[in-house]
Design an enzyme around this catalytic site. Structure first.
Site, PDB file in Angstrom:
ATOM      1  N   SER A  89     -13.326-100.599 -11.072  1.00  0.00           N
ATOM      2  CA  SER A  89     -12.880-100.418 -12.354  1.00  0.00           C
ATOM      3  C   SER A  89     -11.665 -99.667 -12.519  1.00  0.00           C
ATOM      4  CB  SER A  89     -14.059 -99.778 -13.251  1.00  0.00           C
ATOM      5  OG  SER A  89     -15.181-100.490 -13.600  1.00  0.00           O
ATOM      6  N   THR A 151     -28.827-104.845  -7.348  1.00  0.00           N
ATOM      7  CA  THR A 151     -29.821-104.574  -6.255  1.00  0.00           C
ATOM      8  C   THR A 151     -30.856-105.633  -6.010  1.00  0.00           C
ATOM      9  OG1 THR A 151     -31.028-103.195  -7.981  1.00  0.00           O
ATOM     10  CG2 THR A 151     -29.373-102.035  -6.665  1.00  0.00           C
ATOM     11  N   TYR A 187     -18.921 -98.530 -23.212  1.00  0.00           N
ATOM     12  CA  TYR A 187     -18.124 -99.114 -22.038  1.00  0.00           C
ATOM     13  C   TYR A 187     -18.484-100.373 -21.947  1.00  0.00           C
ATOM     14  CZ  TYR A 187     -15.595 -99.114 -17.445  1.00  0.00           C
ATOM     15  OH  TYR A 187     -14.934 -99.203 -16.502  1.00  0.00           O
ATOM     16  N   SER A 188     -17.544-101.458 -21.959  1.00  0.00           N
ATOM     17  CA  SER A 188     -17.946-102.821 -21.625  1.00  0.00           C
ATOM     18  C   SER A 188     -16.885-103.494 -20.879  1.00  0.00           C
ATOM     19  CB  SER A 188     -17.819-103.453 -22.943  1.00  0.00           C
ATOM     20  OG  SER A 188     -18.066-104.952 -22.633  1.00  0.00           O
ATOM     21  N   ASN A 189     -17.251-104.082 -19.686  1.00  0.00           N
ATOM     22  CA  ASN A 189     -16.226-104.813 -18.858  1.00  0.00           C
ATOM     23  C   ASN A 189     -15.650-105.846 -19.725  1.00  0.00           C
ATOM     24  OD1 ASN A 189     -16.171-103.306 -16.003  1.00  0.00           O
ATOM     25  ND2 ASN A 189     -18.555-103.499 -16.686  1.00  0.00           N
ATOM     26  N   GLY A 327     -14.718 -95.741 -10.755  1.00  0.00           N
ATOM     27  CA  GLY A 327     -15.182 -97.239 -10.665  1.00  0.00           C
ATOM     28  C   GLY A 327     -15.945 -97.649  -9.531  1.00  0.00           C
TER      29      GLY A 327
END
Length: 374
Positions: A89, A151, A187-189, A327
């Protein structure tokens, strides 16, 4: 102190701890630097859960660098002193810098809406501004919530898949907003996938070309690249590992160094080095890349959050606030922070070896405190 993690990759909490590879430590420094202190701090990052770690402190007139751990699990090969790694990030700061350059050129406005620039891409695009994308106040769901947890074997099955950025955005485009845009931060990608598309639309060039022309080439960042679909980290690098939870409850460790980076895309695909990232942040905050009024806006957090425009604030134990970004990419974690006056910068890279990211983060917090506090 309250520290906020803004990782690109989530879902590691609760997995079984893994055995740490044996550590070795090397360091190099110019006169007057705190070589032994940094050596110990980087070794503490490895002890906290990394397979390998590297750090560089840049004070302008001199730099000090240290590495610890191993480049590959189960070997004695040391971490390359200025090796390349997936910066995750931290890519968002590159995106933020280019967006603000376009604002300075009057080709884009912070109050322009998504629909102004990308008509039809987002149903809610008429009510979300460029500024709200930059500081995570858009209310858009995170694209990661639509993908398998990293994962899981299901995530590994997507390892070589090529994603278009519009395809990723479309996965959340019709989902309800989490809140009214501008009312709070989350928070958002997804925000940065859209910003990358905006960069492409306004510049008329691919995302990779815009980053190279505006940042990588002018600053001379030889270890930094925008890989696109290339799954390989070229040049010296440490390997990153992913703990994968099997159906029977066991956890196996997979070498995830090679992966199609389009799943990270505009929100996290950049590969870089500790030296290059320190150089980039120095130029960002000293006005080389942006006029002072936009640097000030970049370092103004949204109300009630730590999120500025492509950067975050990091409170230190001495009462001052550093600015930068942290990130994750699968197998790698990165932190880059600068002192408030930009006189000193620190970049840390760690390759995953155990699954306890809280302890790893705490060790890096201690390193940042020691190196950035007066």
């Amino acid at each position: 102190m309250t520290r906020v993690r803004t990782y690109l990759v989530s879902g590691l909490a609760g997995a079984t701890a893994l055995v740490l590879a044996g550590a070795s430590v090397t360091a190099s420094a110019s006169p007057g630097s705190s070589r032994e202190r940094l050596r110990q701090e980087v070794a503490a990052v490895v002890a906290a859960g990394a397979t390998g770690a590297s750090a560089e402190v840049d004070a302008g007139t001199h730099r000090v660098r240290a590495v610890a751990g191993t480049a590959t699990r189960g070997s004695a090969r040391p971490v390359p002193a200025n090796g390349r790694f997936r910066a995750g990030s931290v890519t968002k700061t590159f995106v933020g810098a280019v967006v603000l350059q376009l604002v300075a050129e009057h080709r884009l406005g912070l109050d322009d809406t998504v629909d102004d620039v990308l008509p039809g891409v987002l149903p809610a695009g008429t009510g979300i501004t460029v500024r709200e994308l930059l500081n995570h106040t858009s209310g858009l769901p995170d694209i990661l919530t639509t993908l398998p947890r990293p994962t899981t074997p299901e995530f590994l099955a997507l390892r070589w898949h090529t994603w278009s950025q519009r395809e990723l955005v479309a996965r959340v485009a019709d989902k309800p907003l989490l809140f009214t845009p501008g009312s709070r931060a989350s928070y958002s990608n997804t925000n940065y996938l859209l910003l990358g598309l905006i960069v492409e639309r306004v510049t008329g060039t691919p995302f990779r070309t815009a980053i190279e022309r505006r940042i990588i080439r002018p600053l001379g960042l030889p270890g930094t690249s925008v890989p696109g679909t290339d799954p390989v980290i070229h040049g010296p690098h440490a390997h990153g590992y992913l703990p994968v939870e099997r159906a029977d409850g066991s956890v196996s460790v997979v070498d995830i160094t090679a992966i199609n980076p389009t799943v990270l895309g505009f929100a996290g695909e950049i590969v870089s080095t500790t030296r290059d990232l320190n150089r980039f942040y120095a130029a960002l905050f000293d006005g080389t890349l942006l006029p002072p009024y936009l640097v000030a806006q970049m370092r103004t957090p949204a109300v009630g959050s730590v999120y500025g425009l492509g950067v975050i604030e990091q409170p230190l134990s001495c009462g001052i606030t550093a600015w930068g970004k942290d990130g994750d990419a699968p197998g790698y974690s990165t932190w880059v922070f600068s002192a408030p006056d930009n006189s000193r910068r620190v970049t840390v890279s760690a390759t995953w070896g155990r699954t306890d990211h809280n302890k790893l983060g705490d060790a890096v917090d201690d390193l940042l405190d020691a190196e950035l506090c007066p």
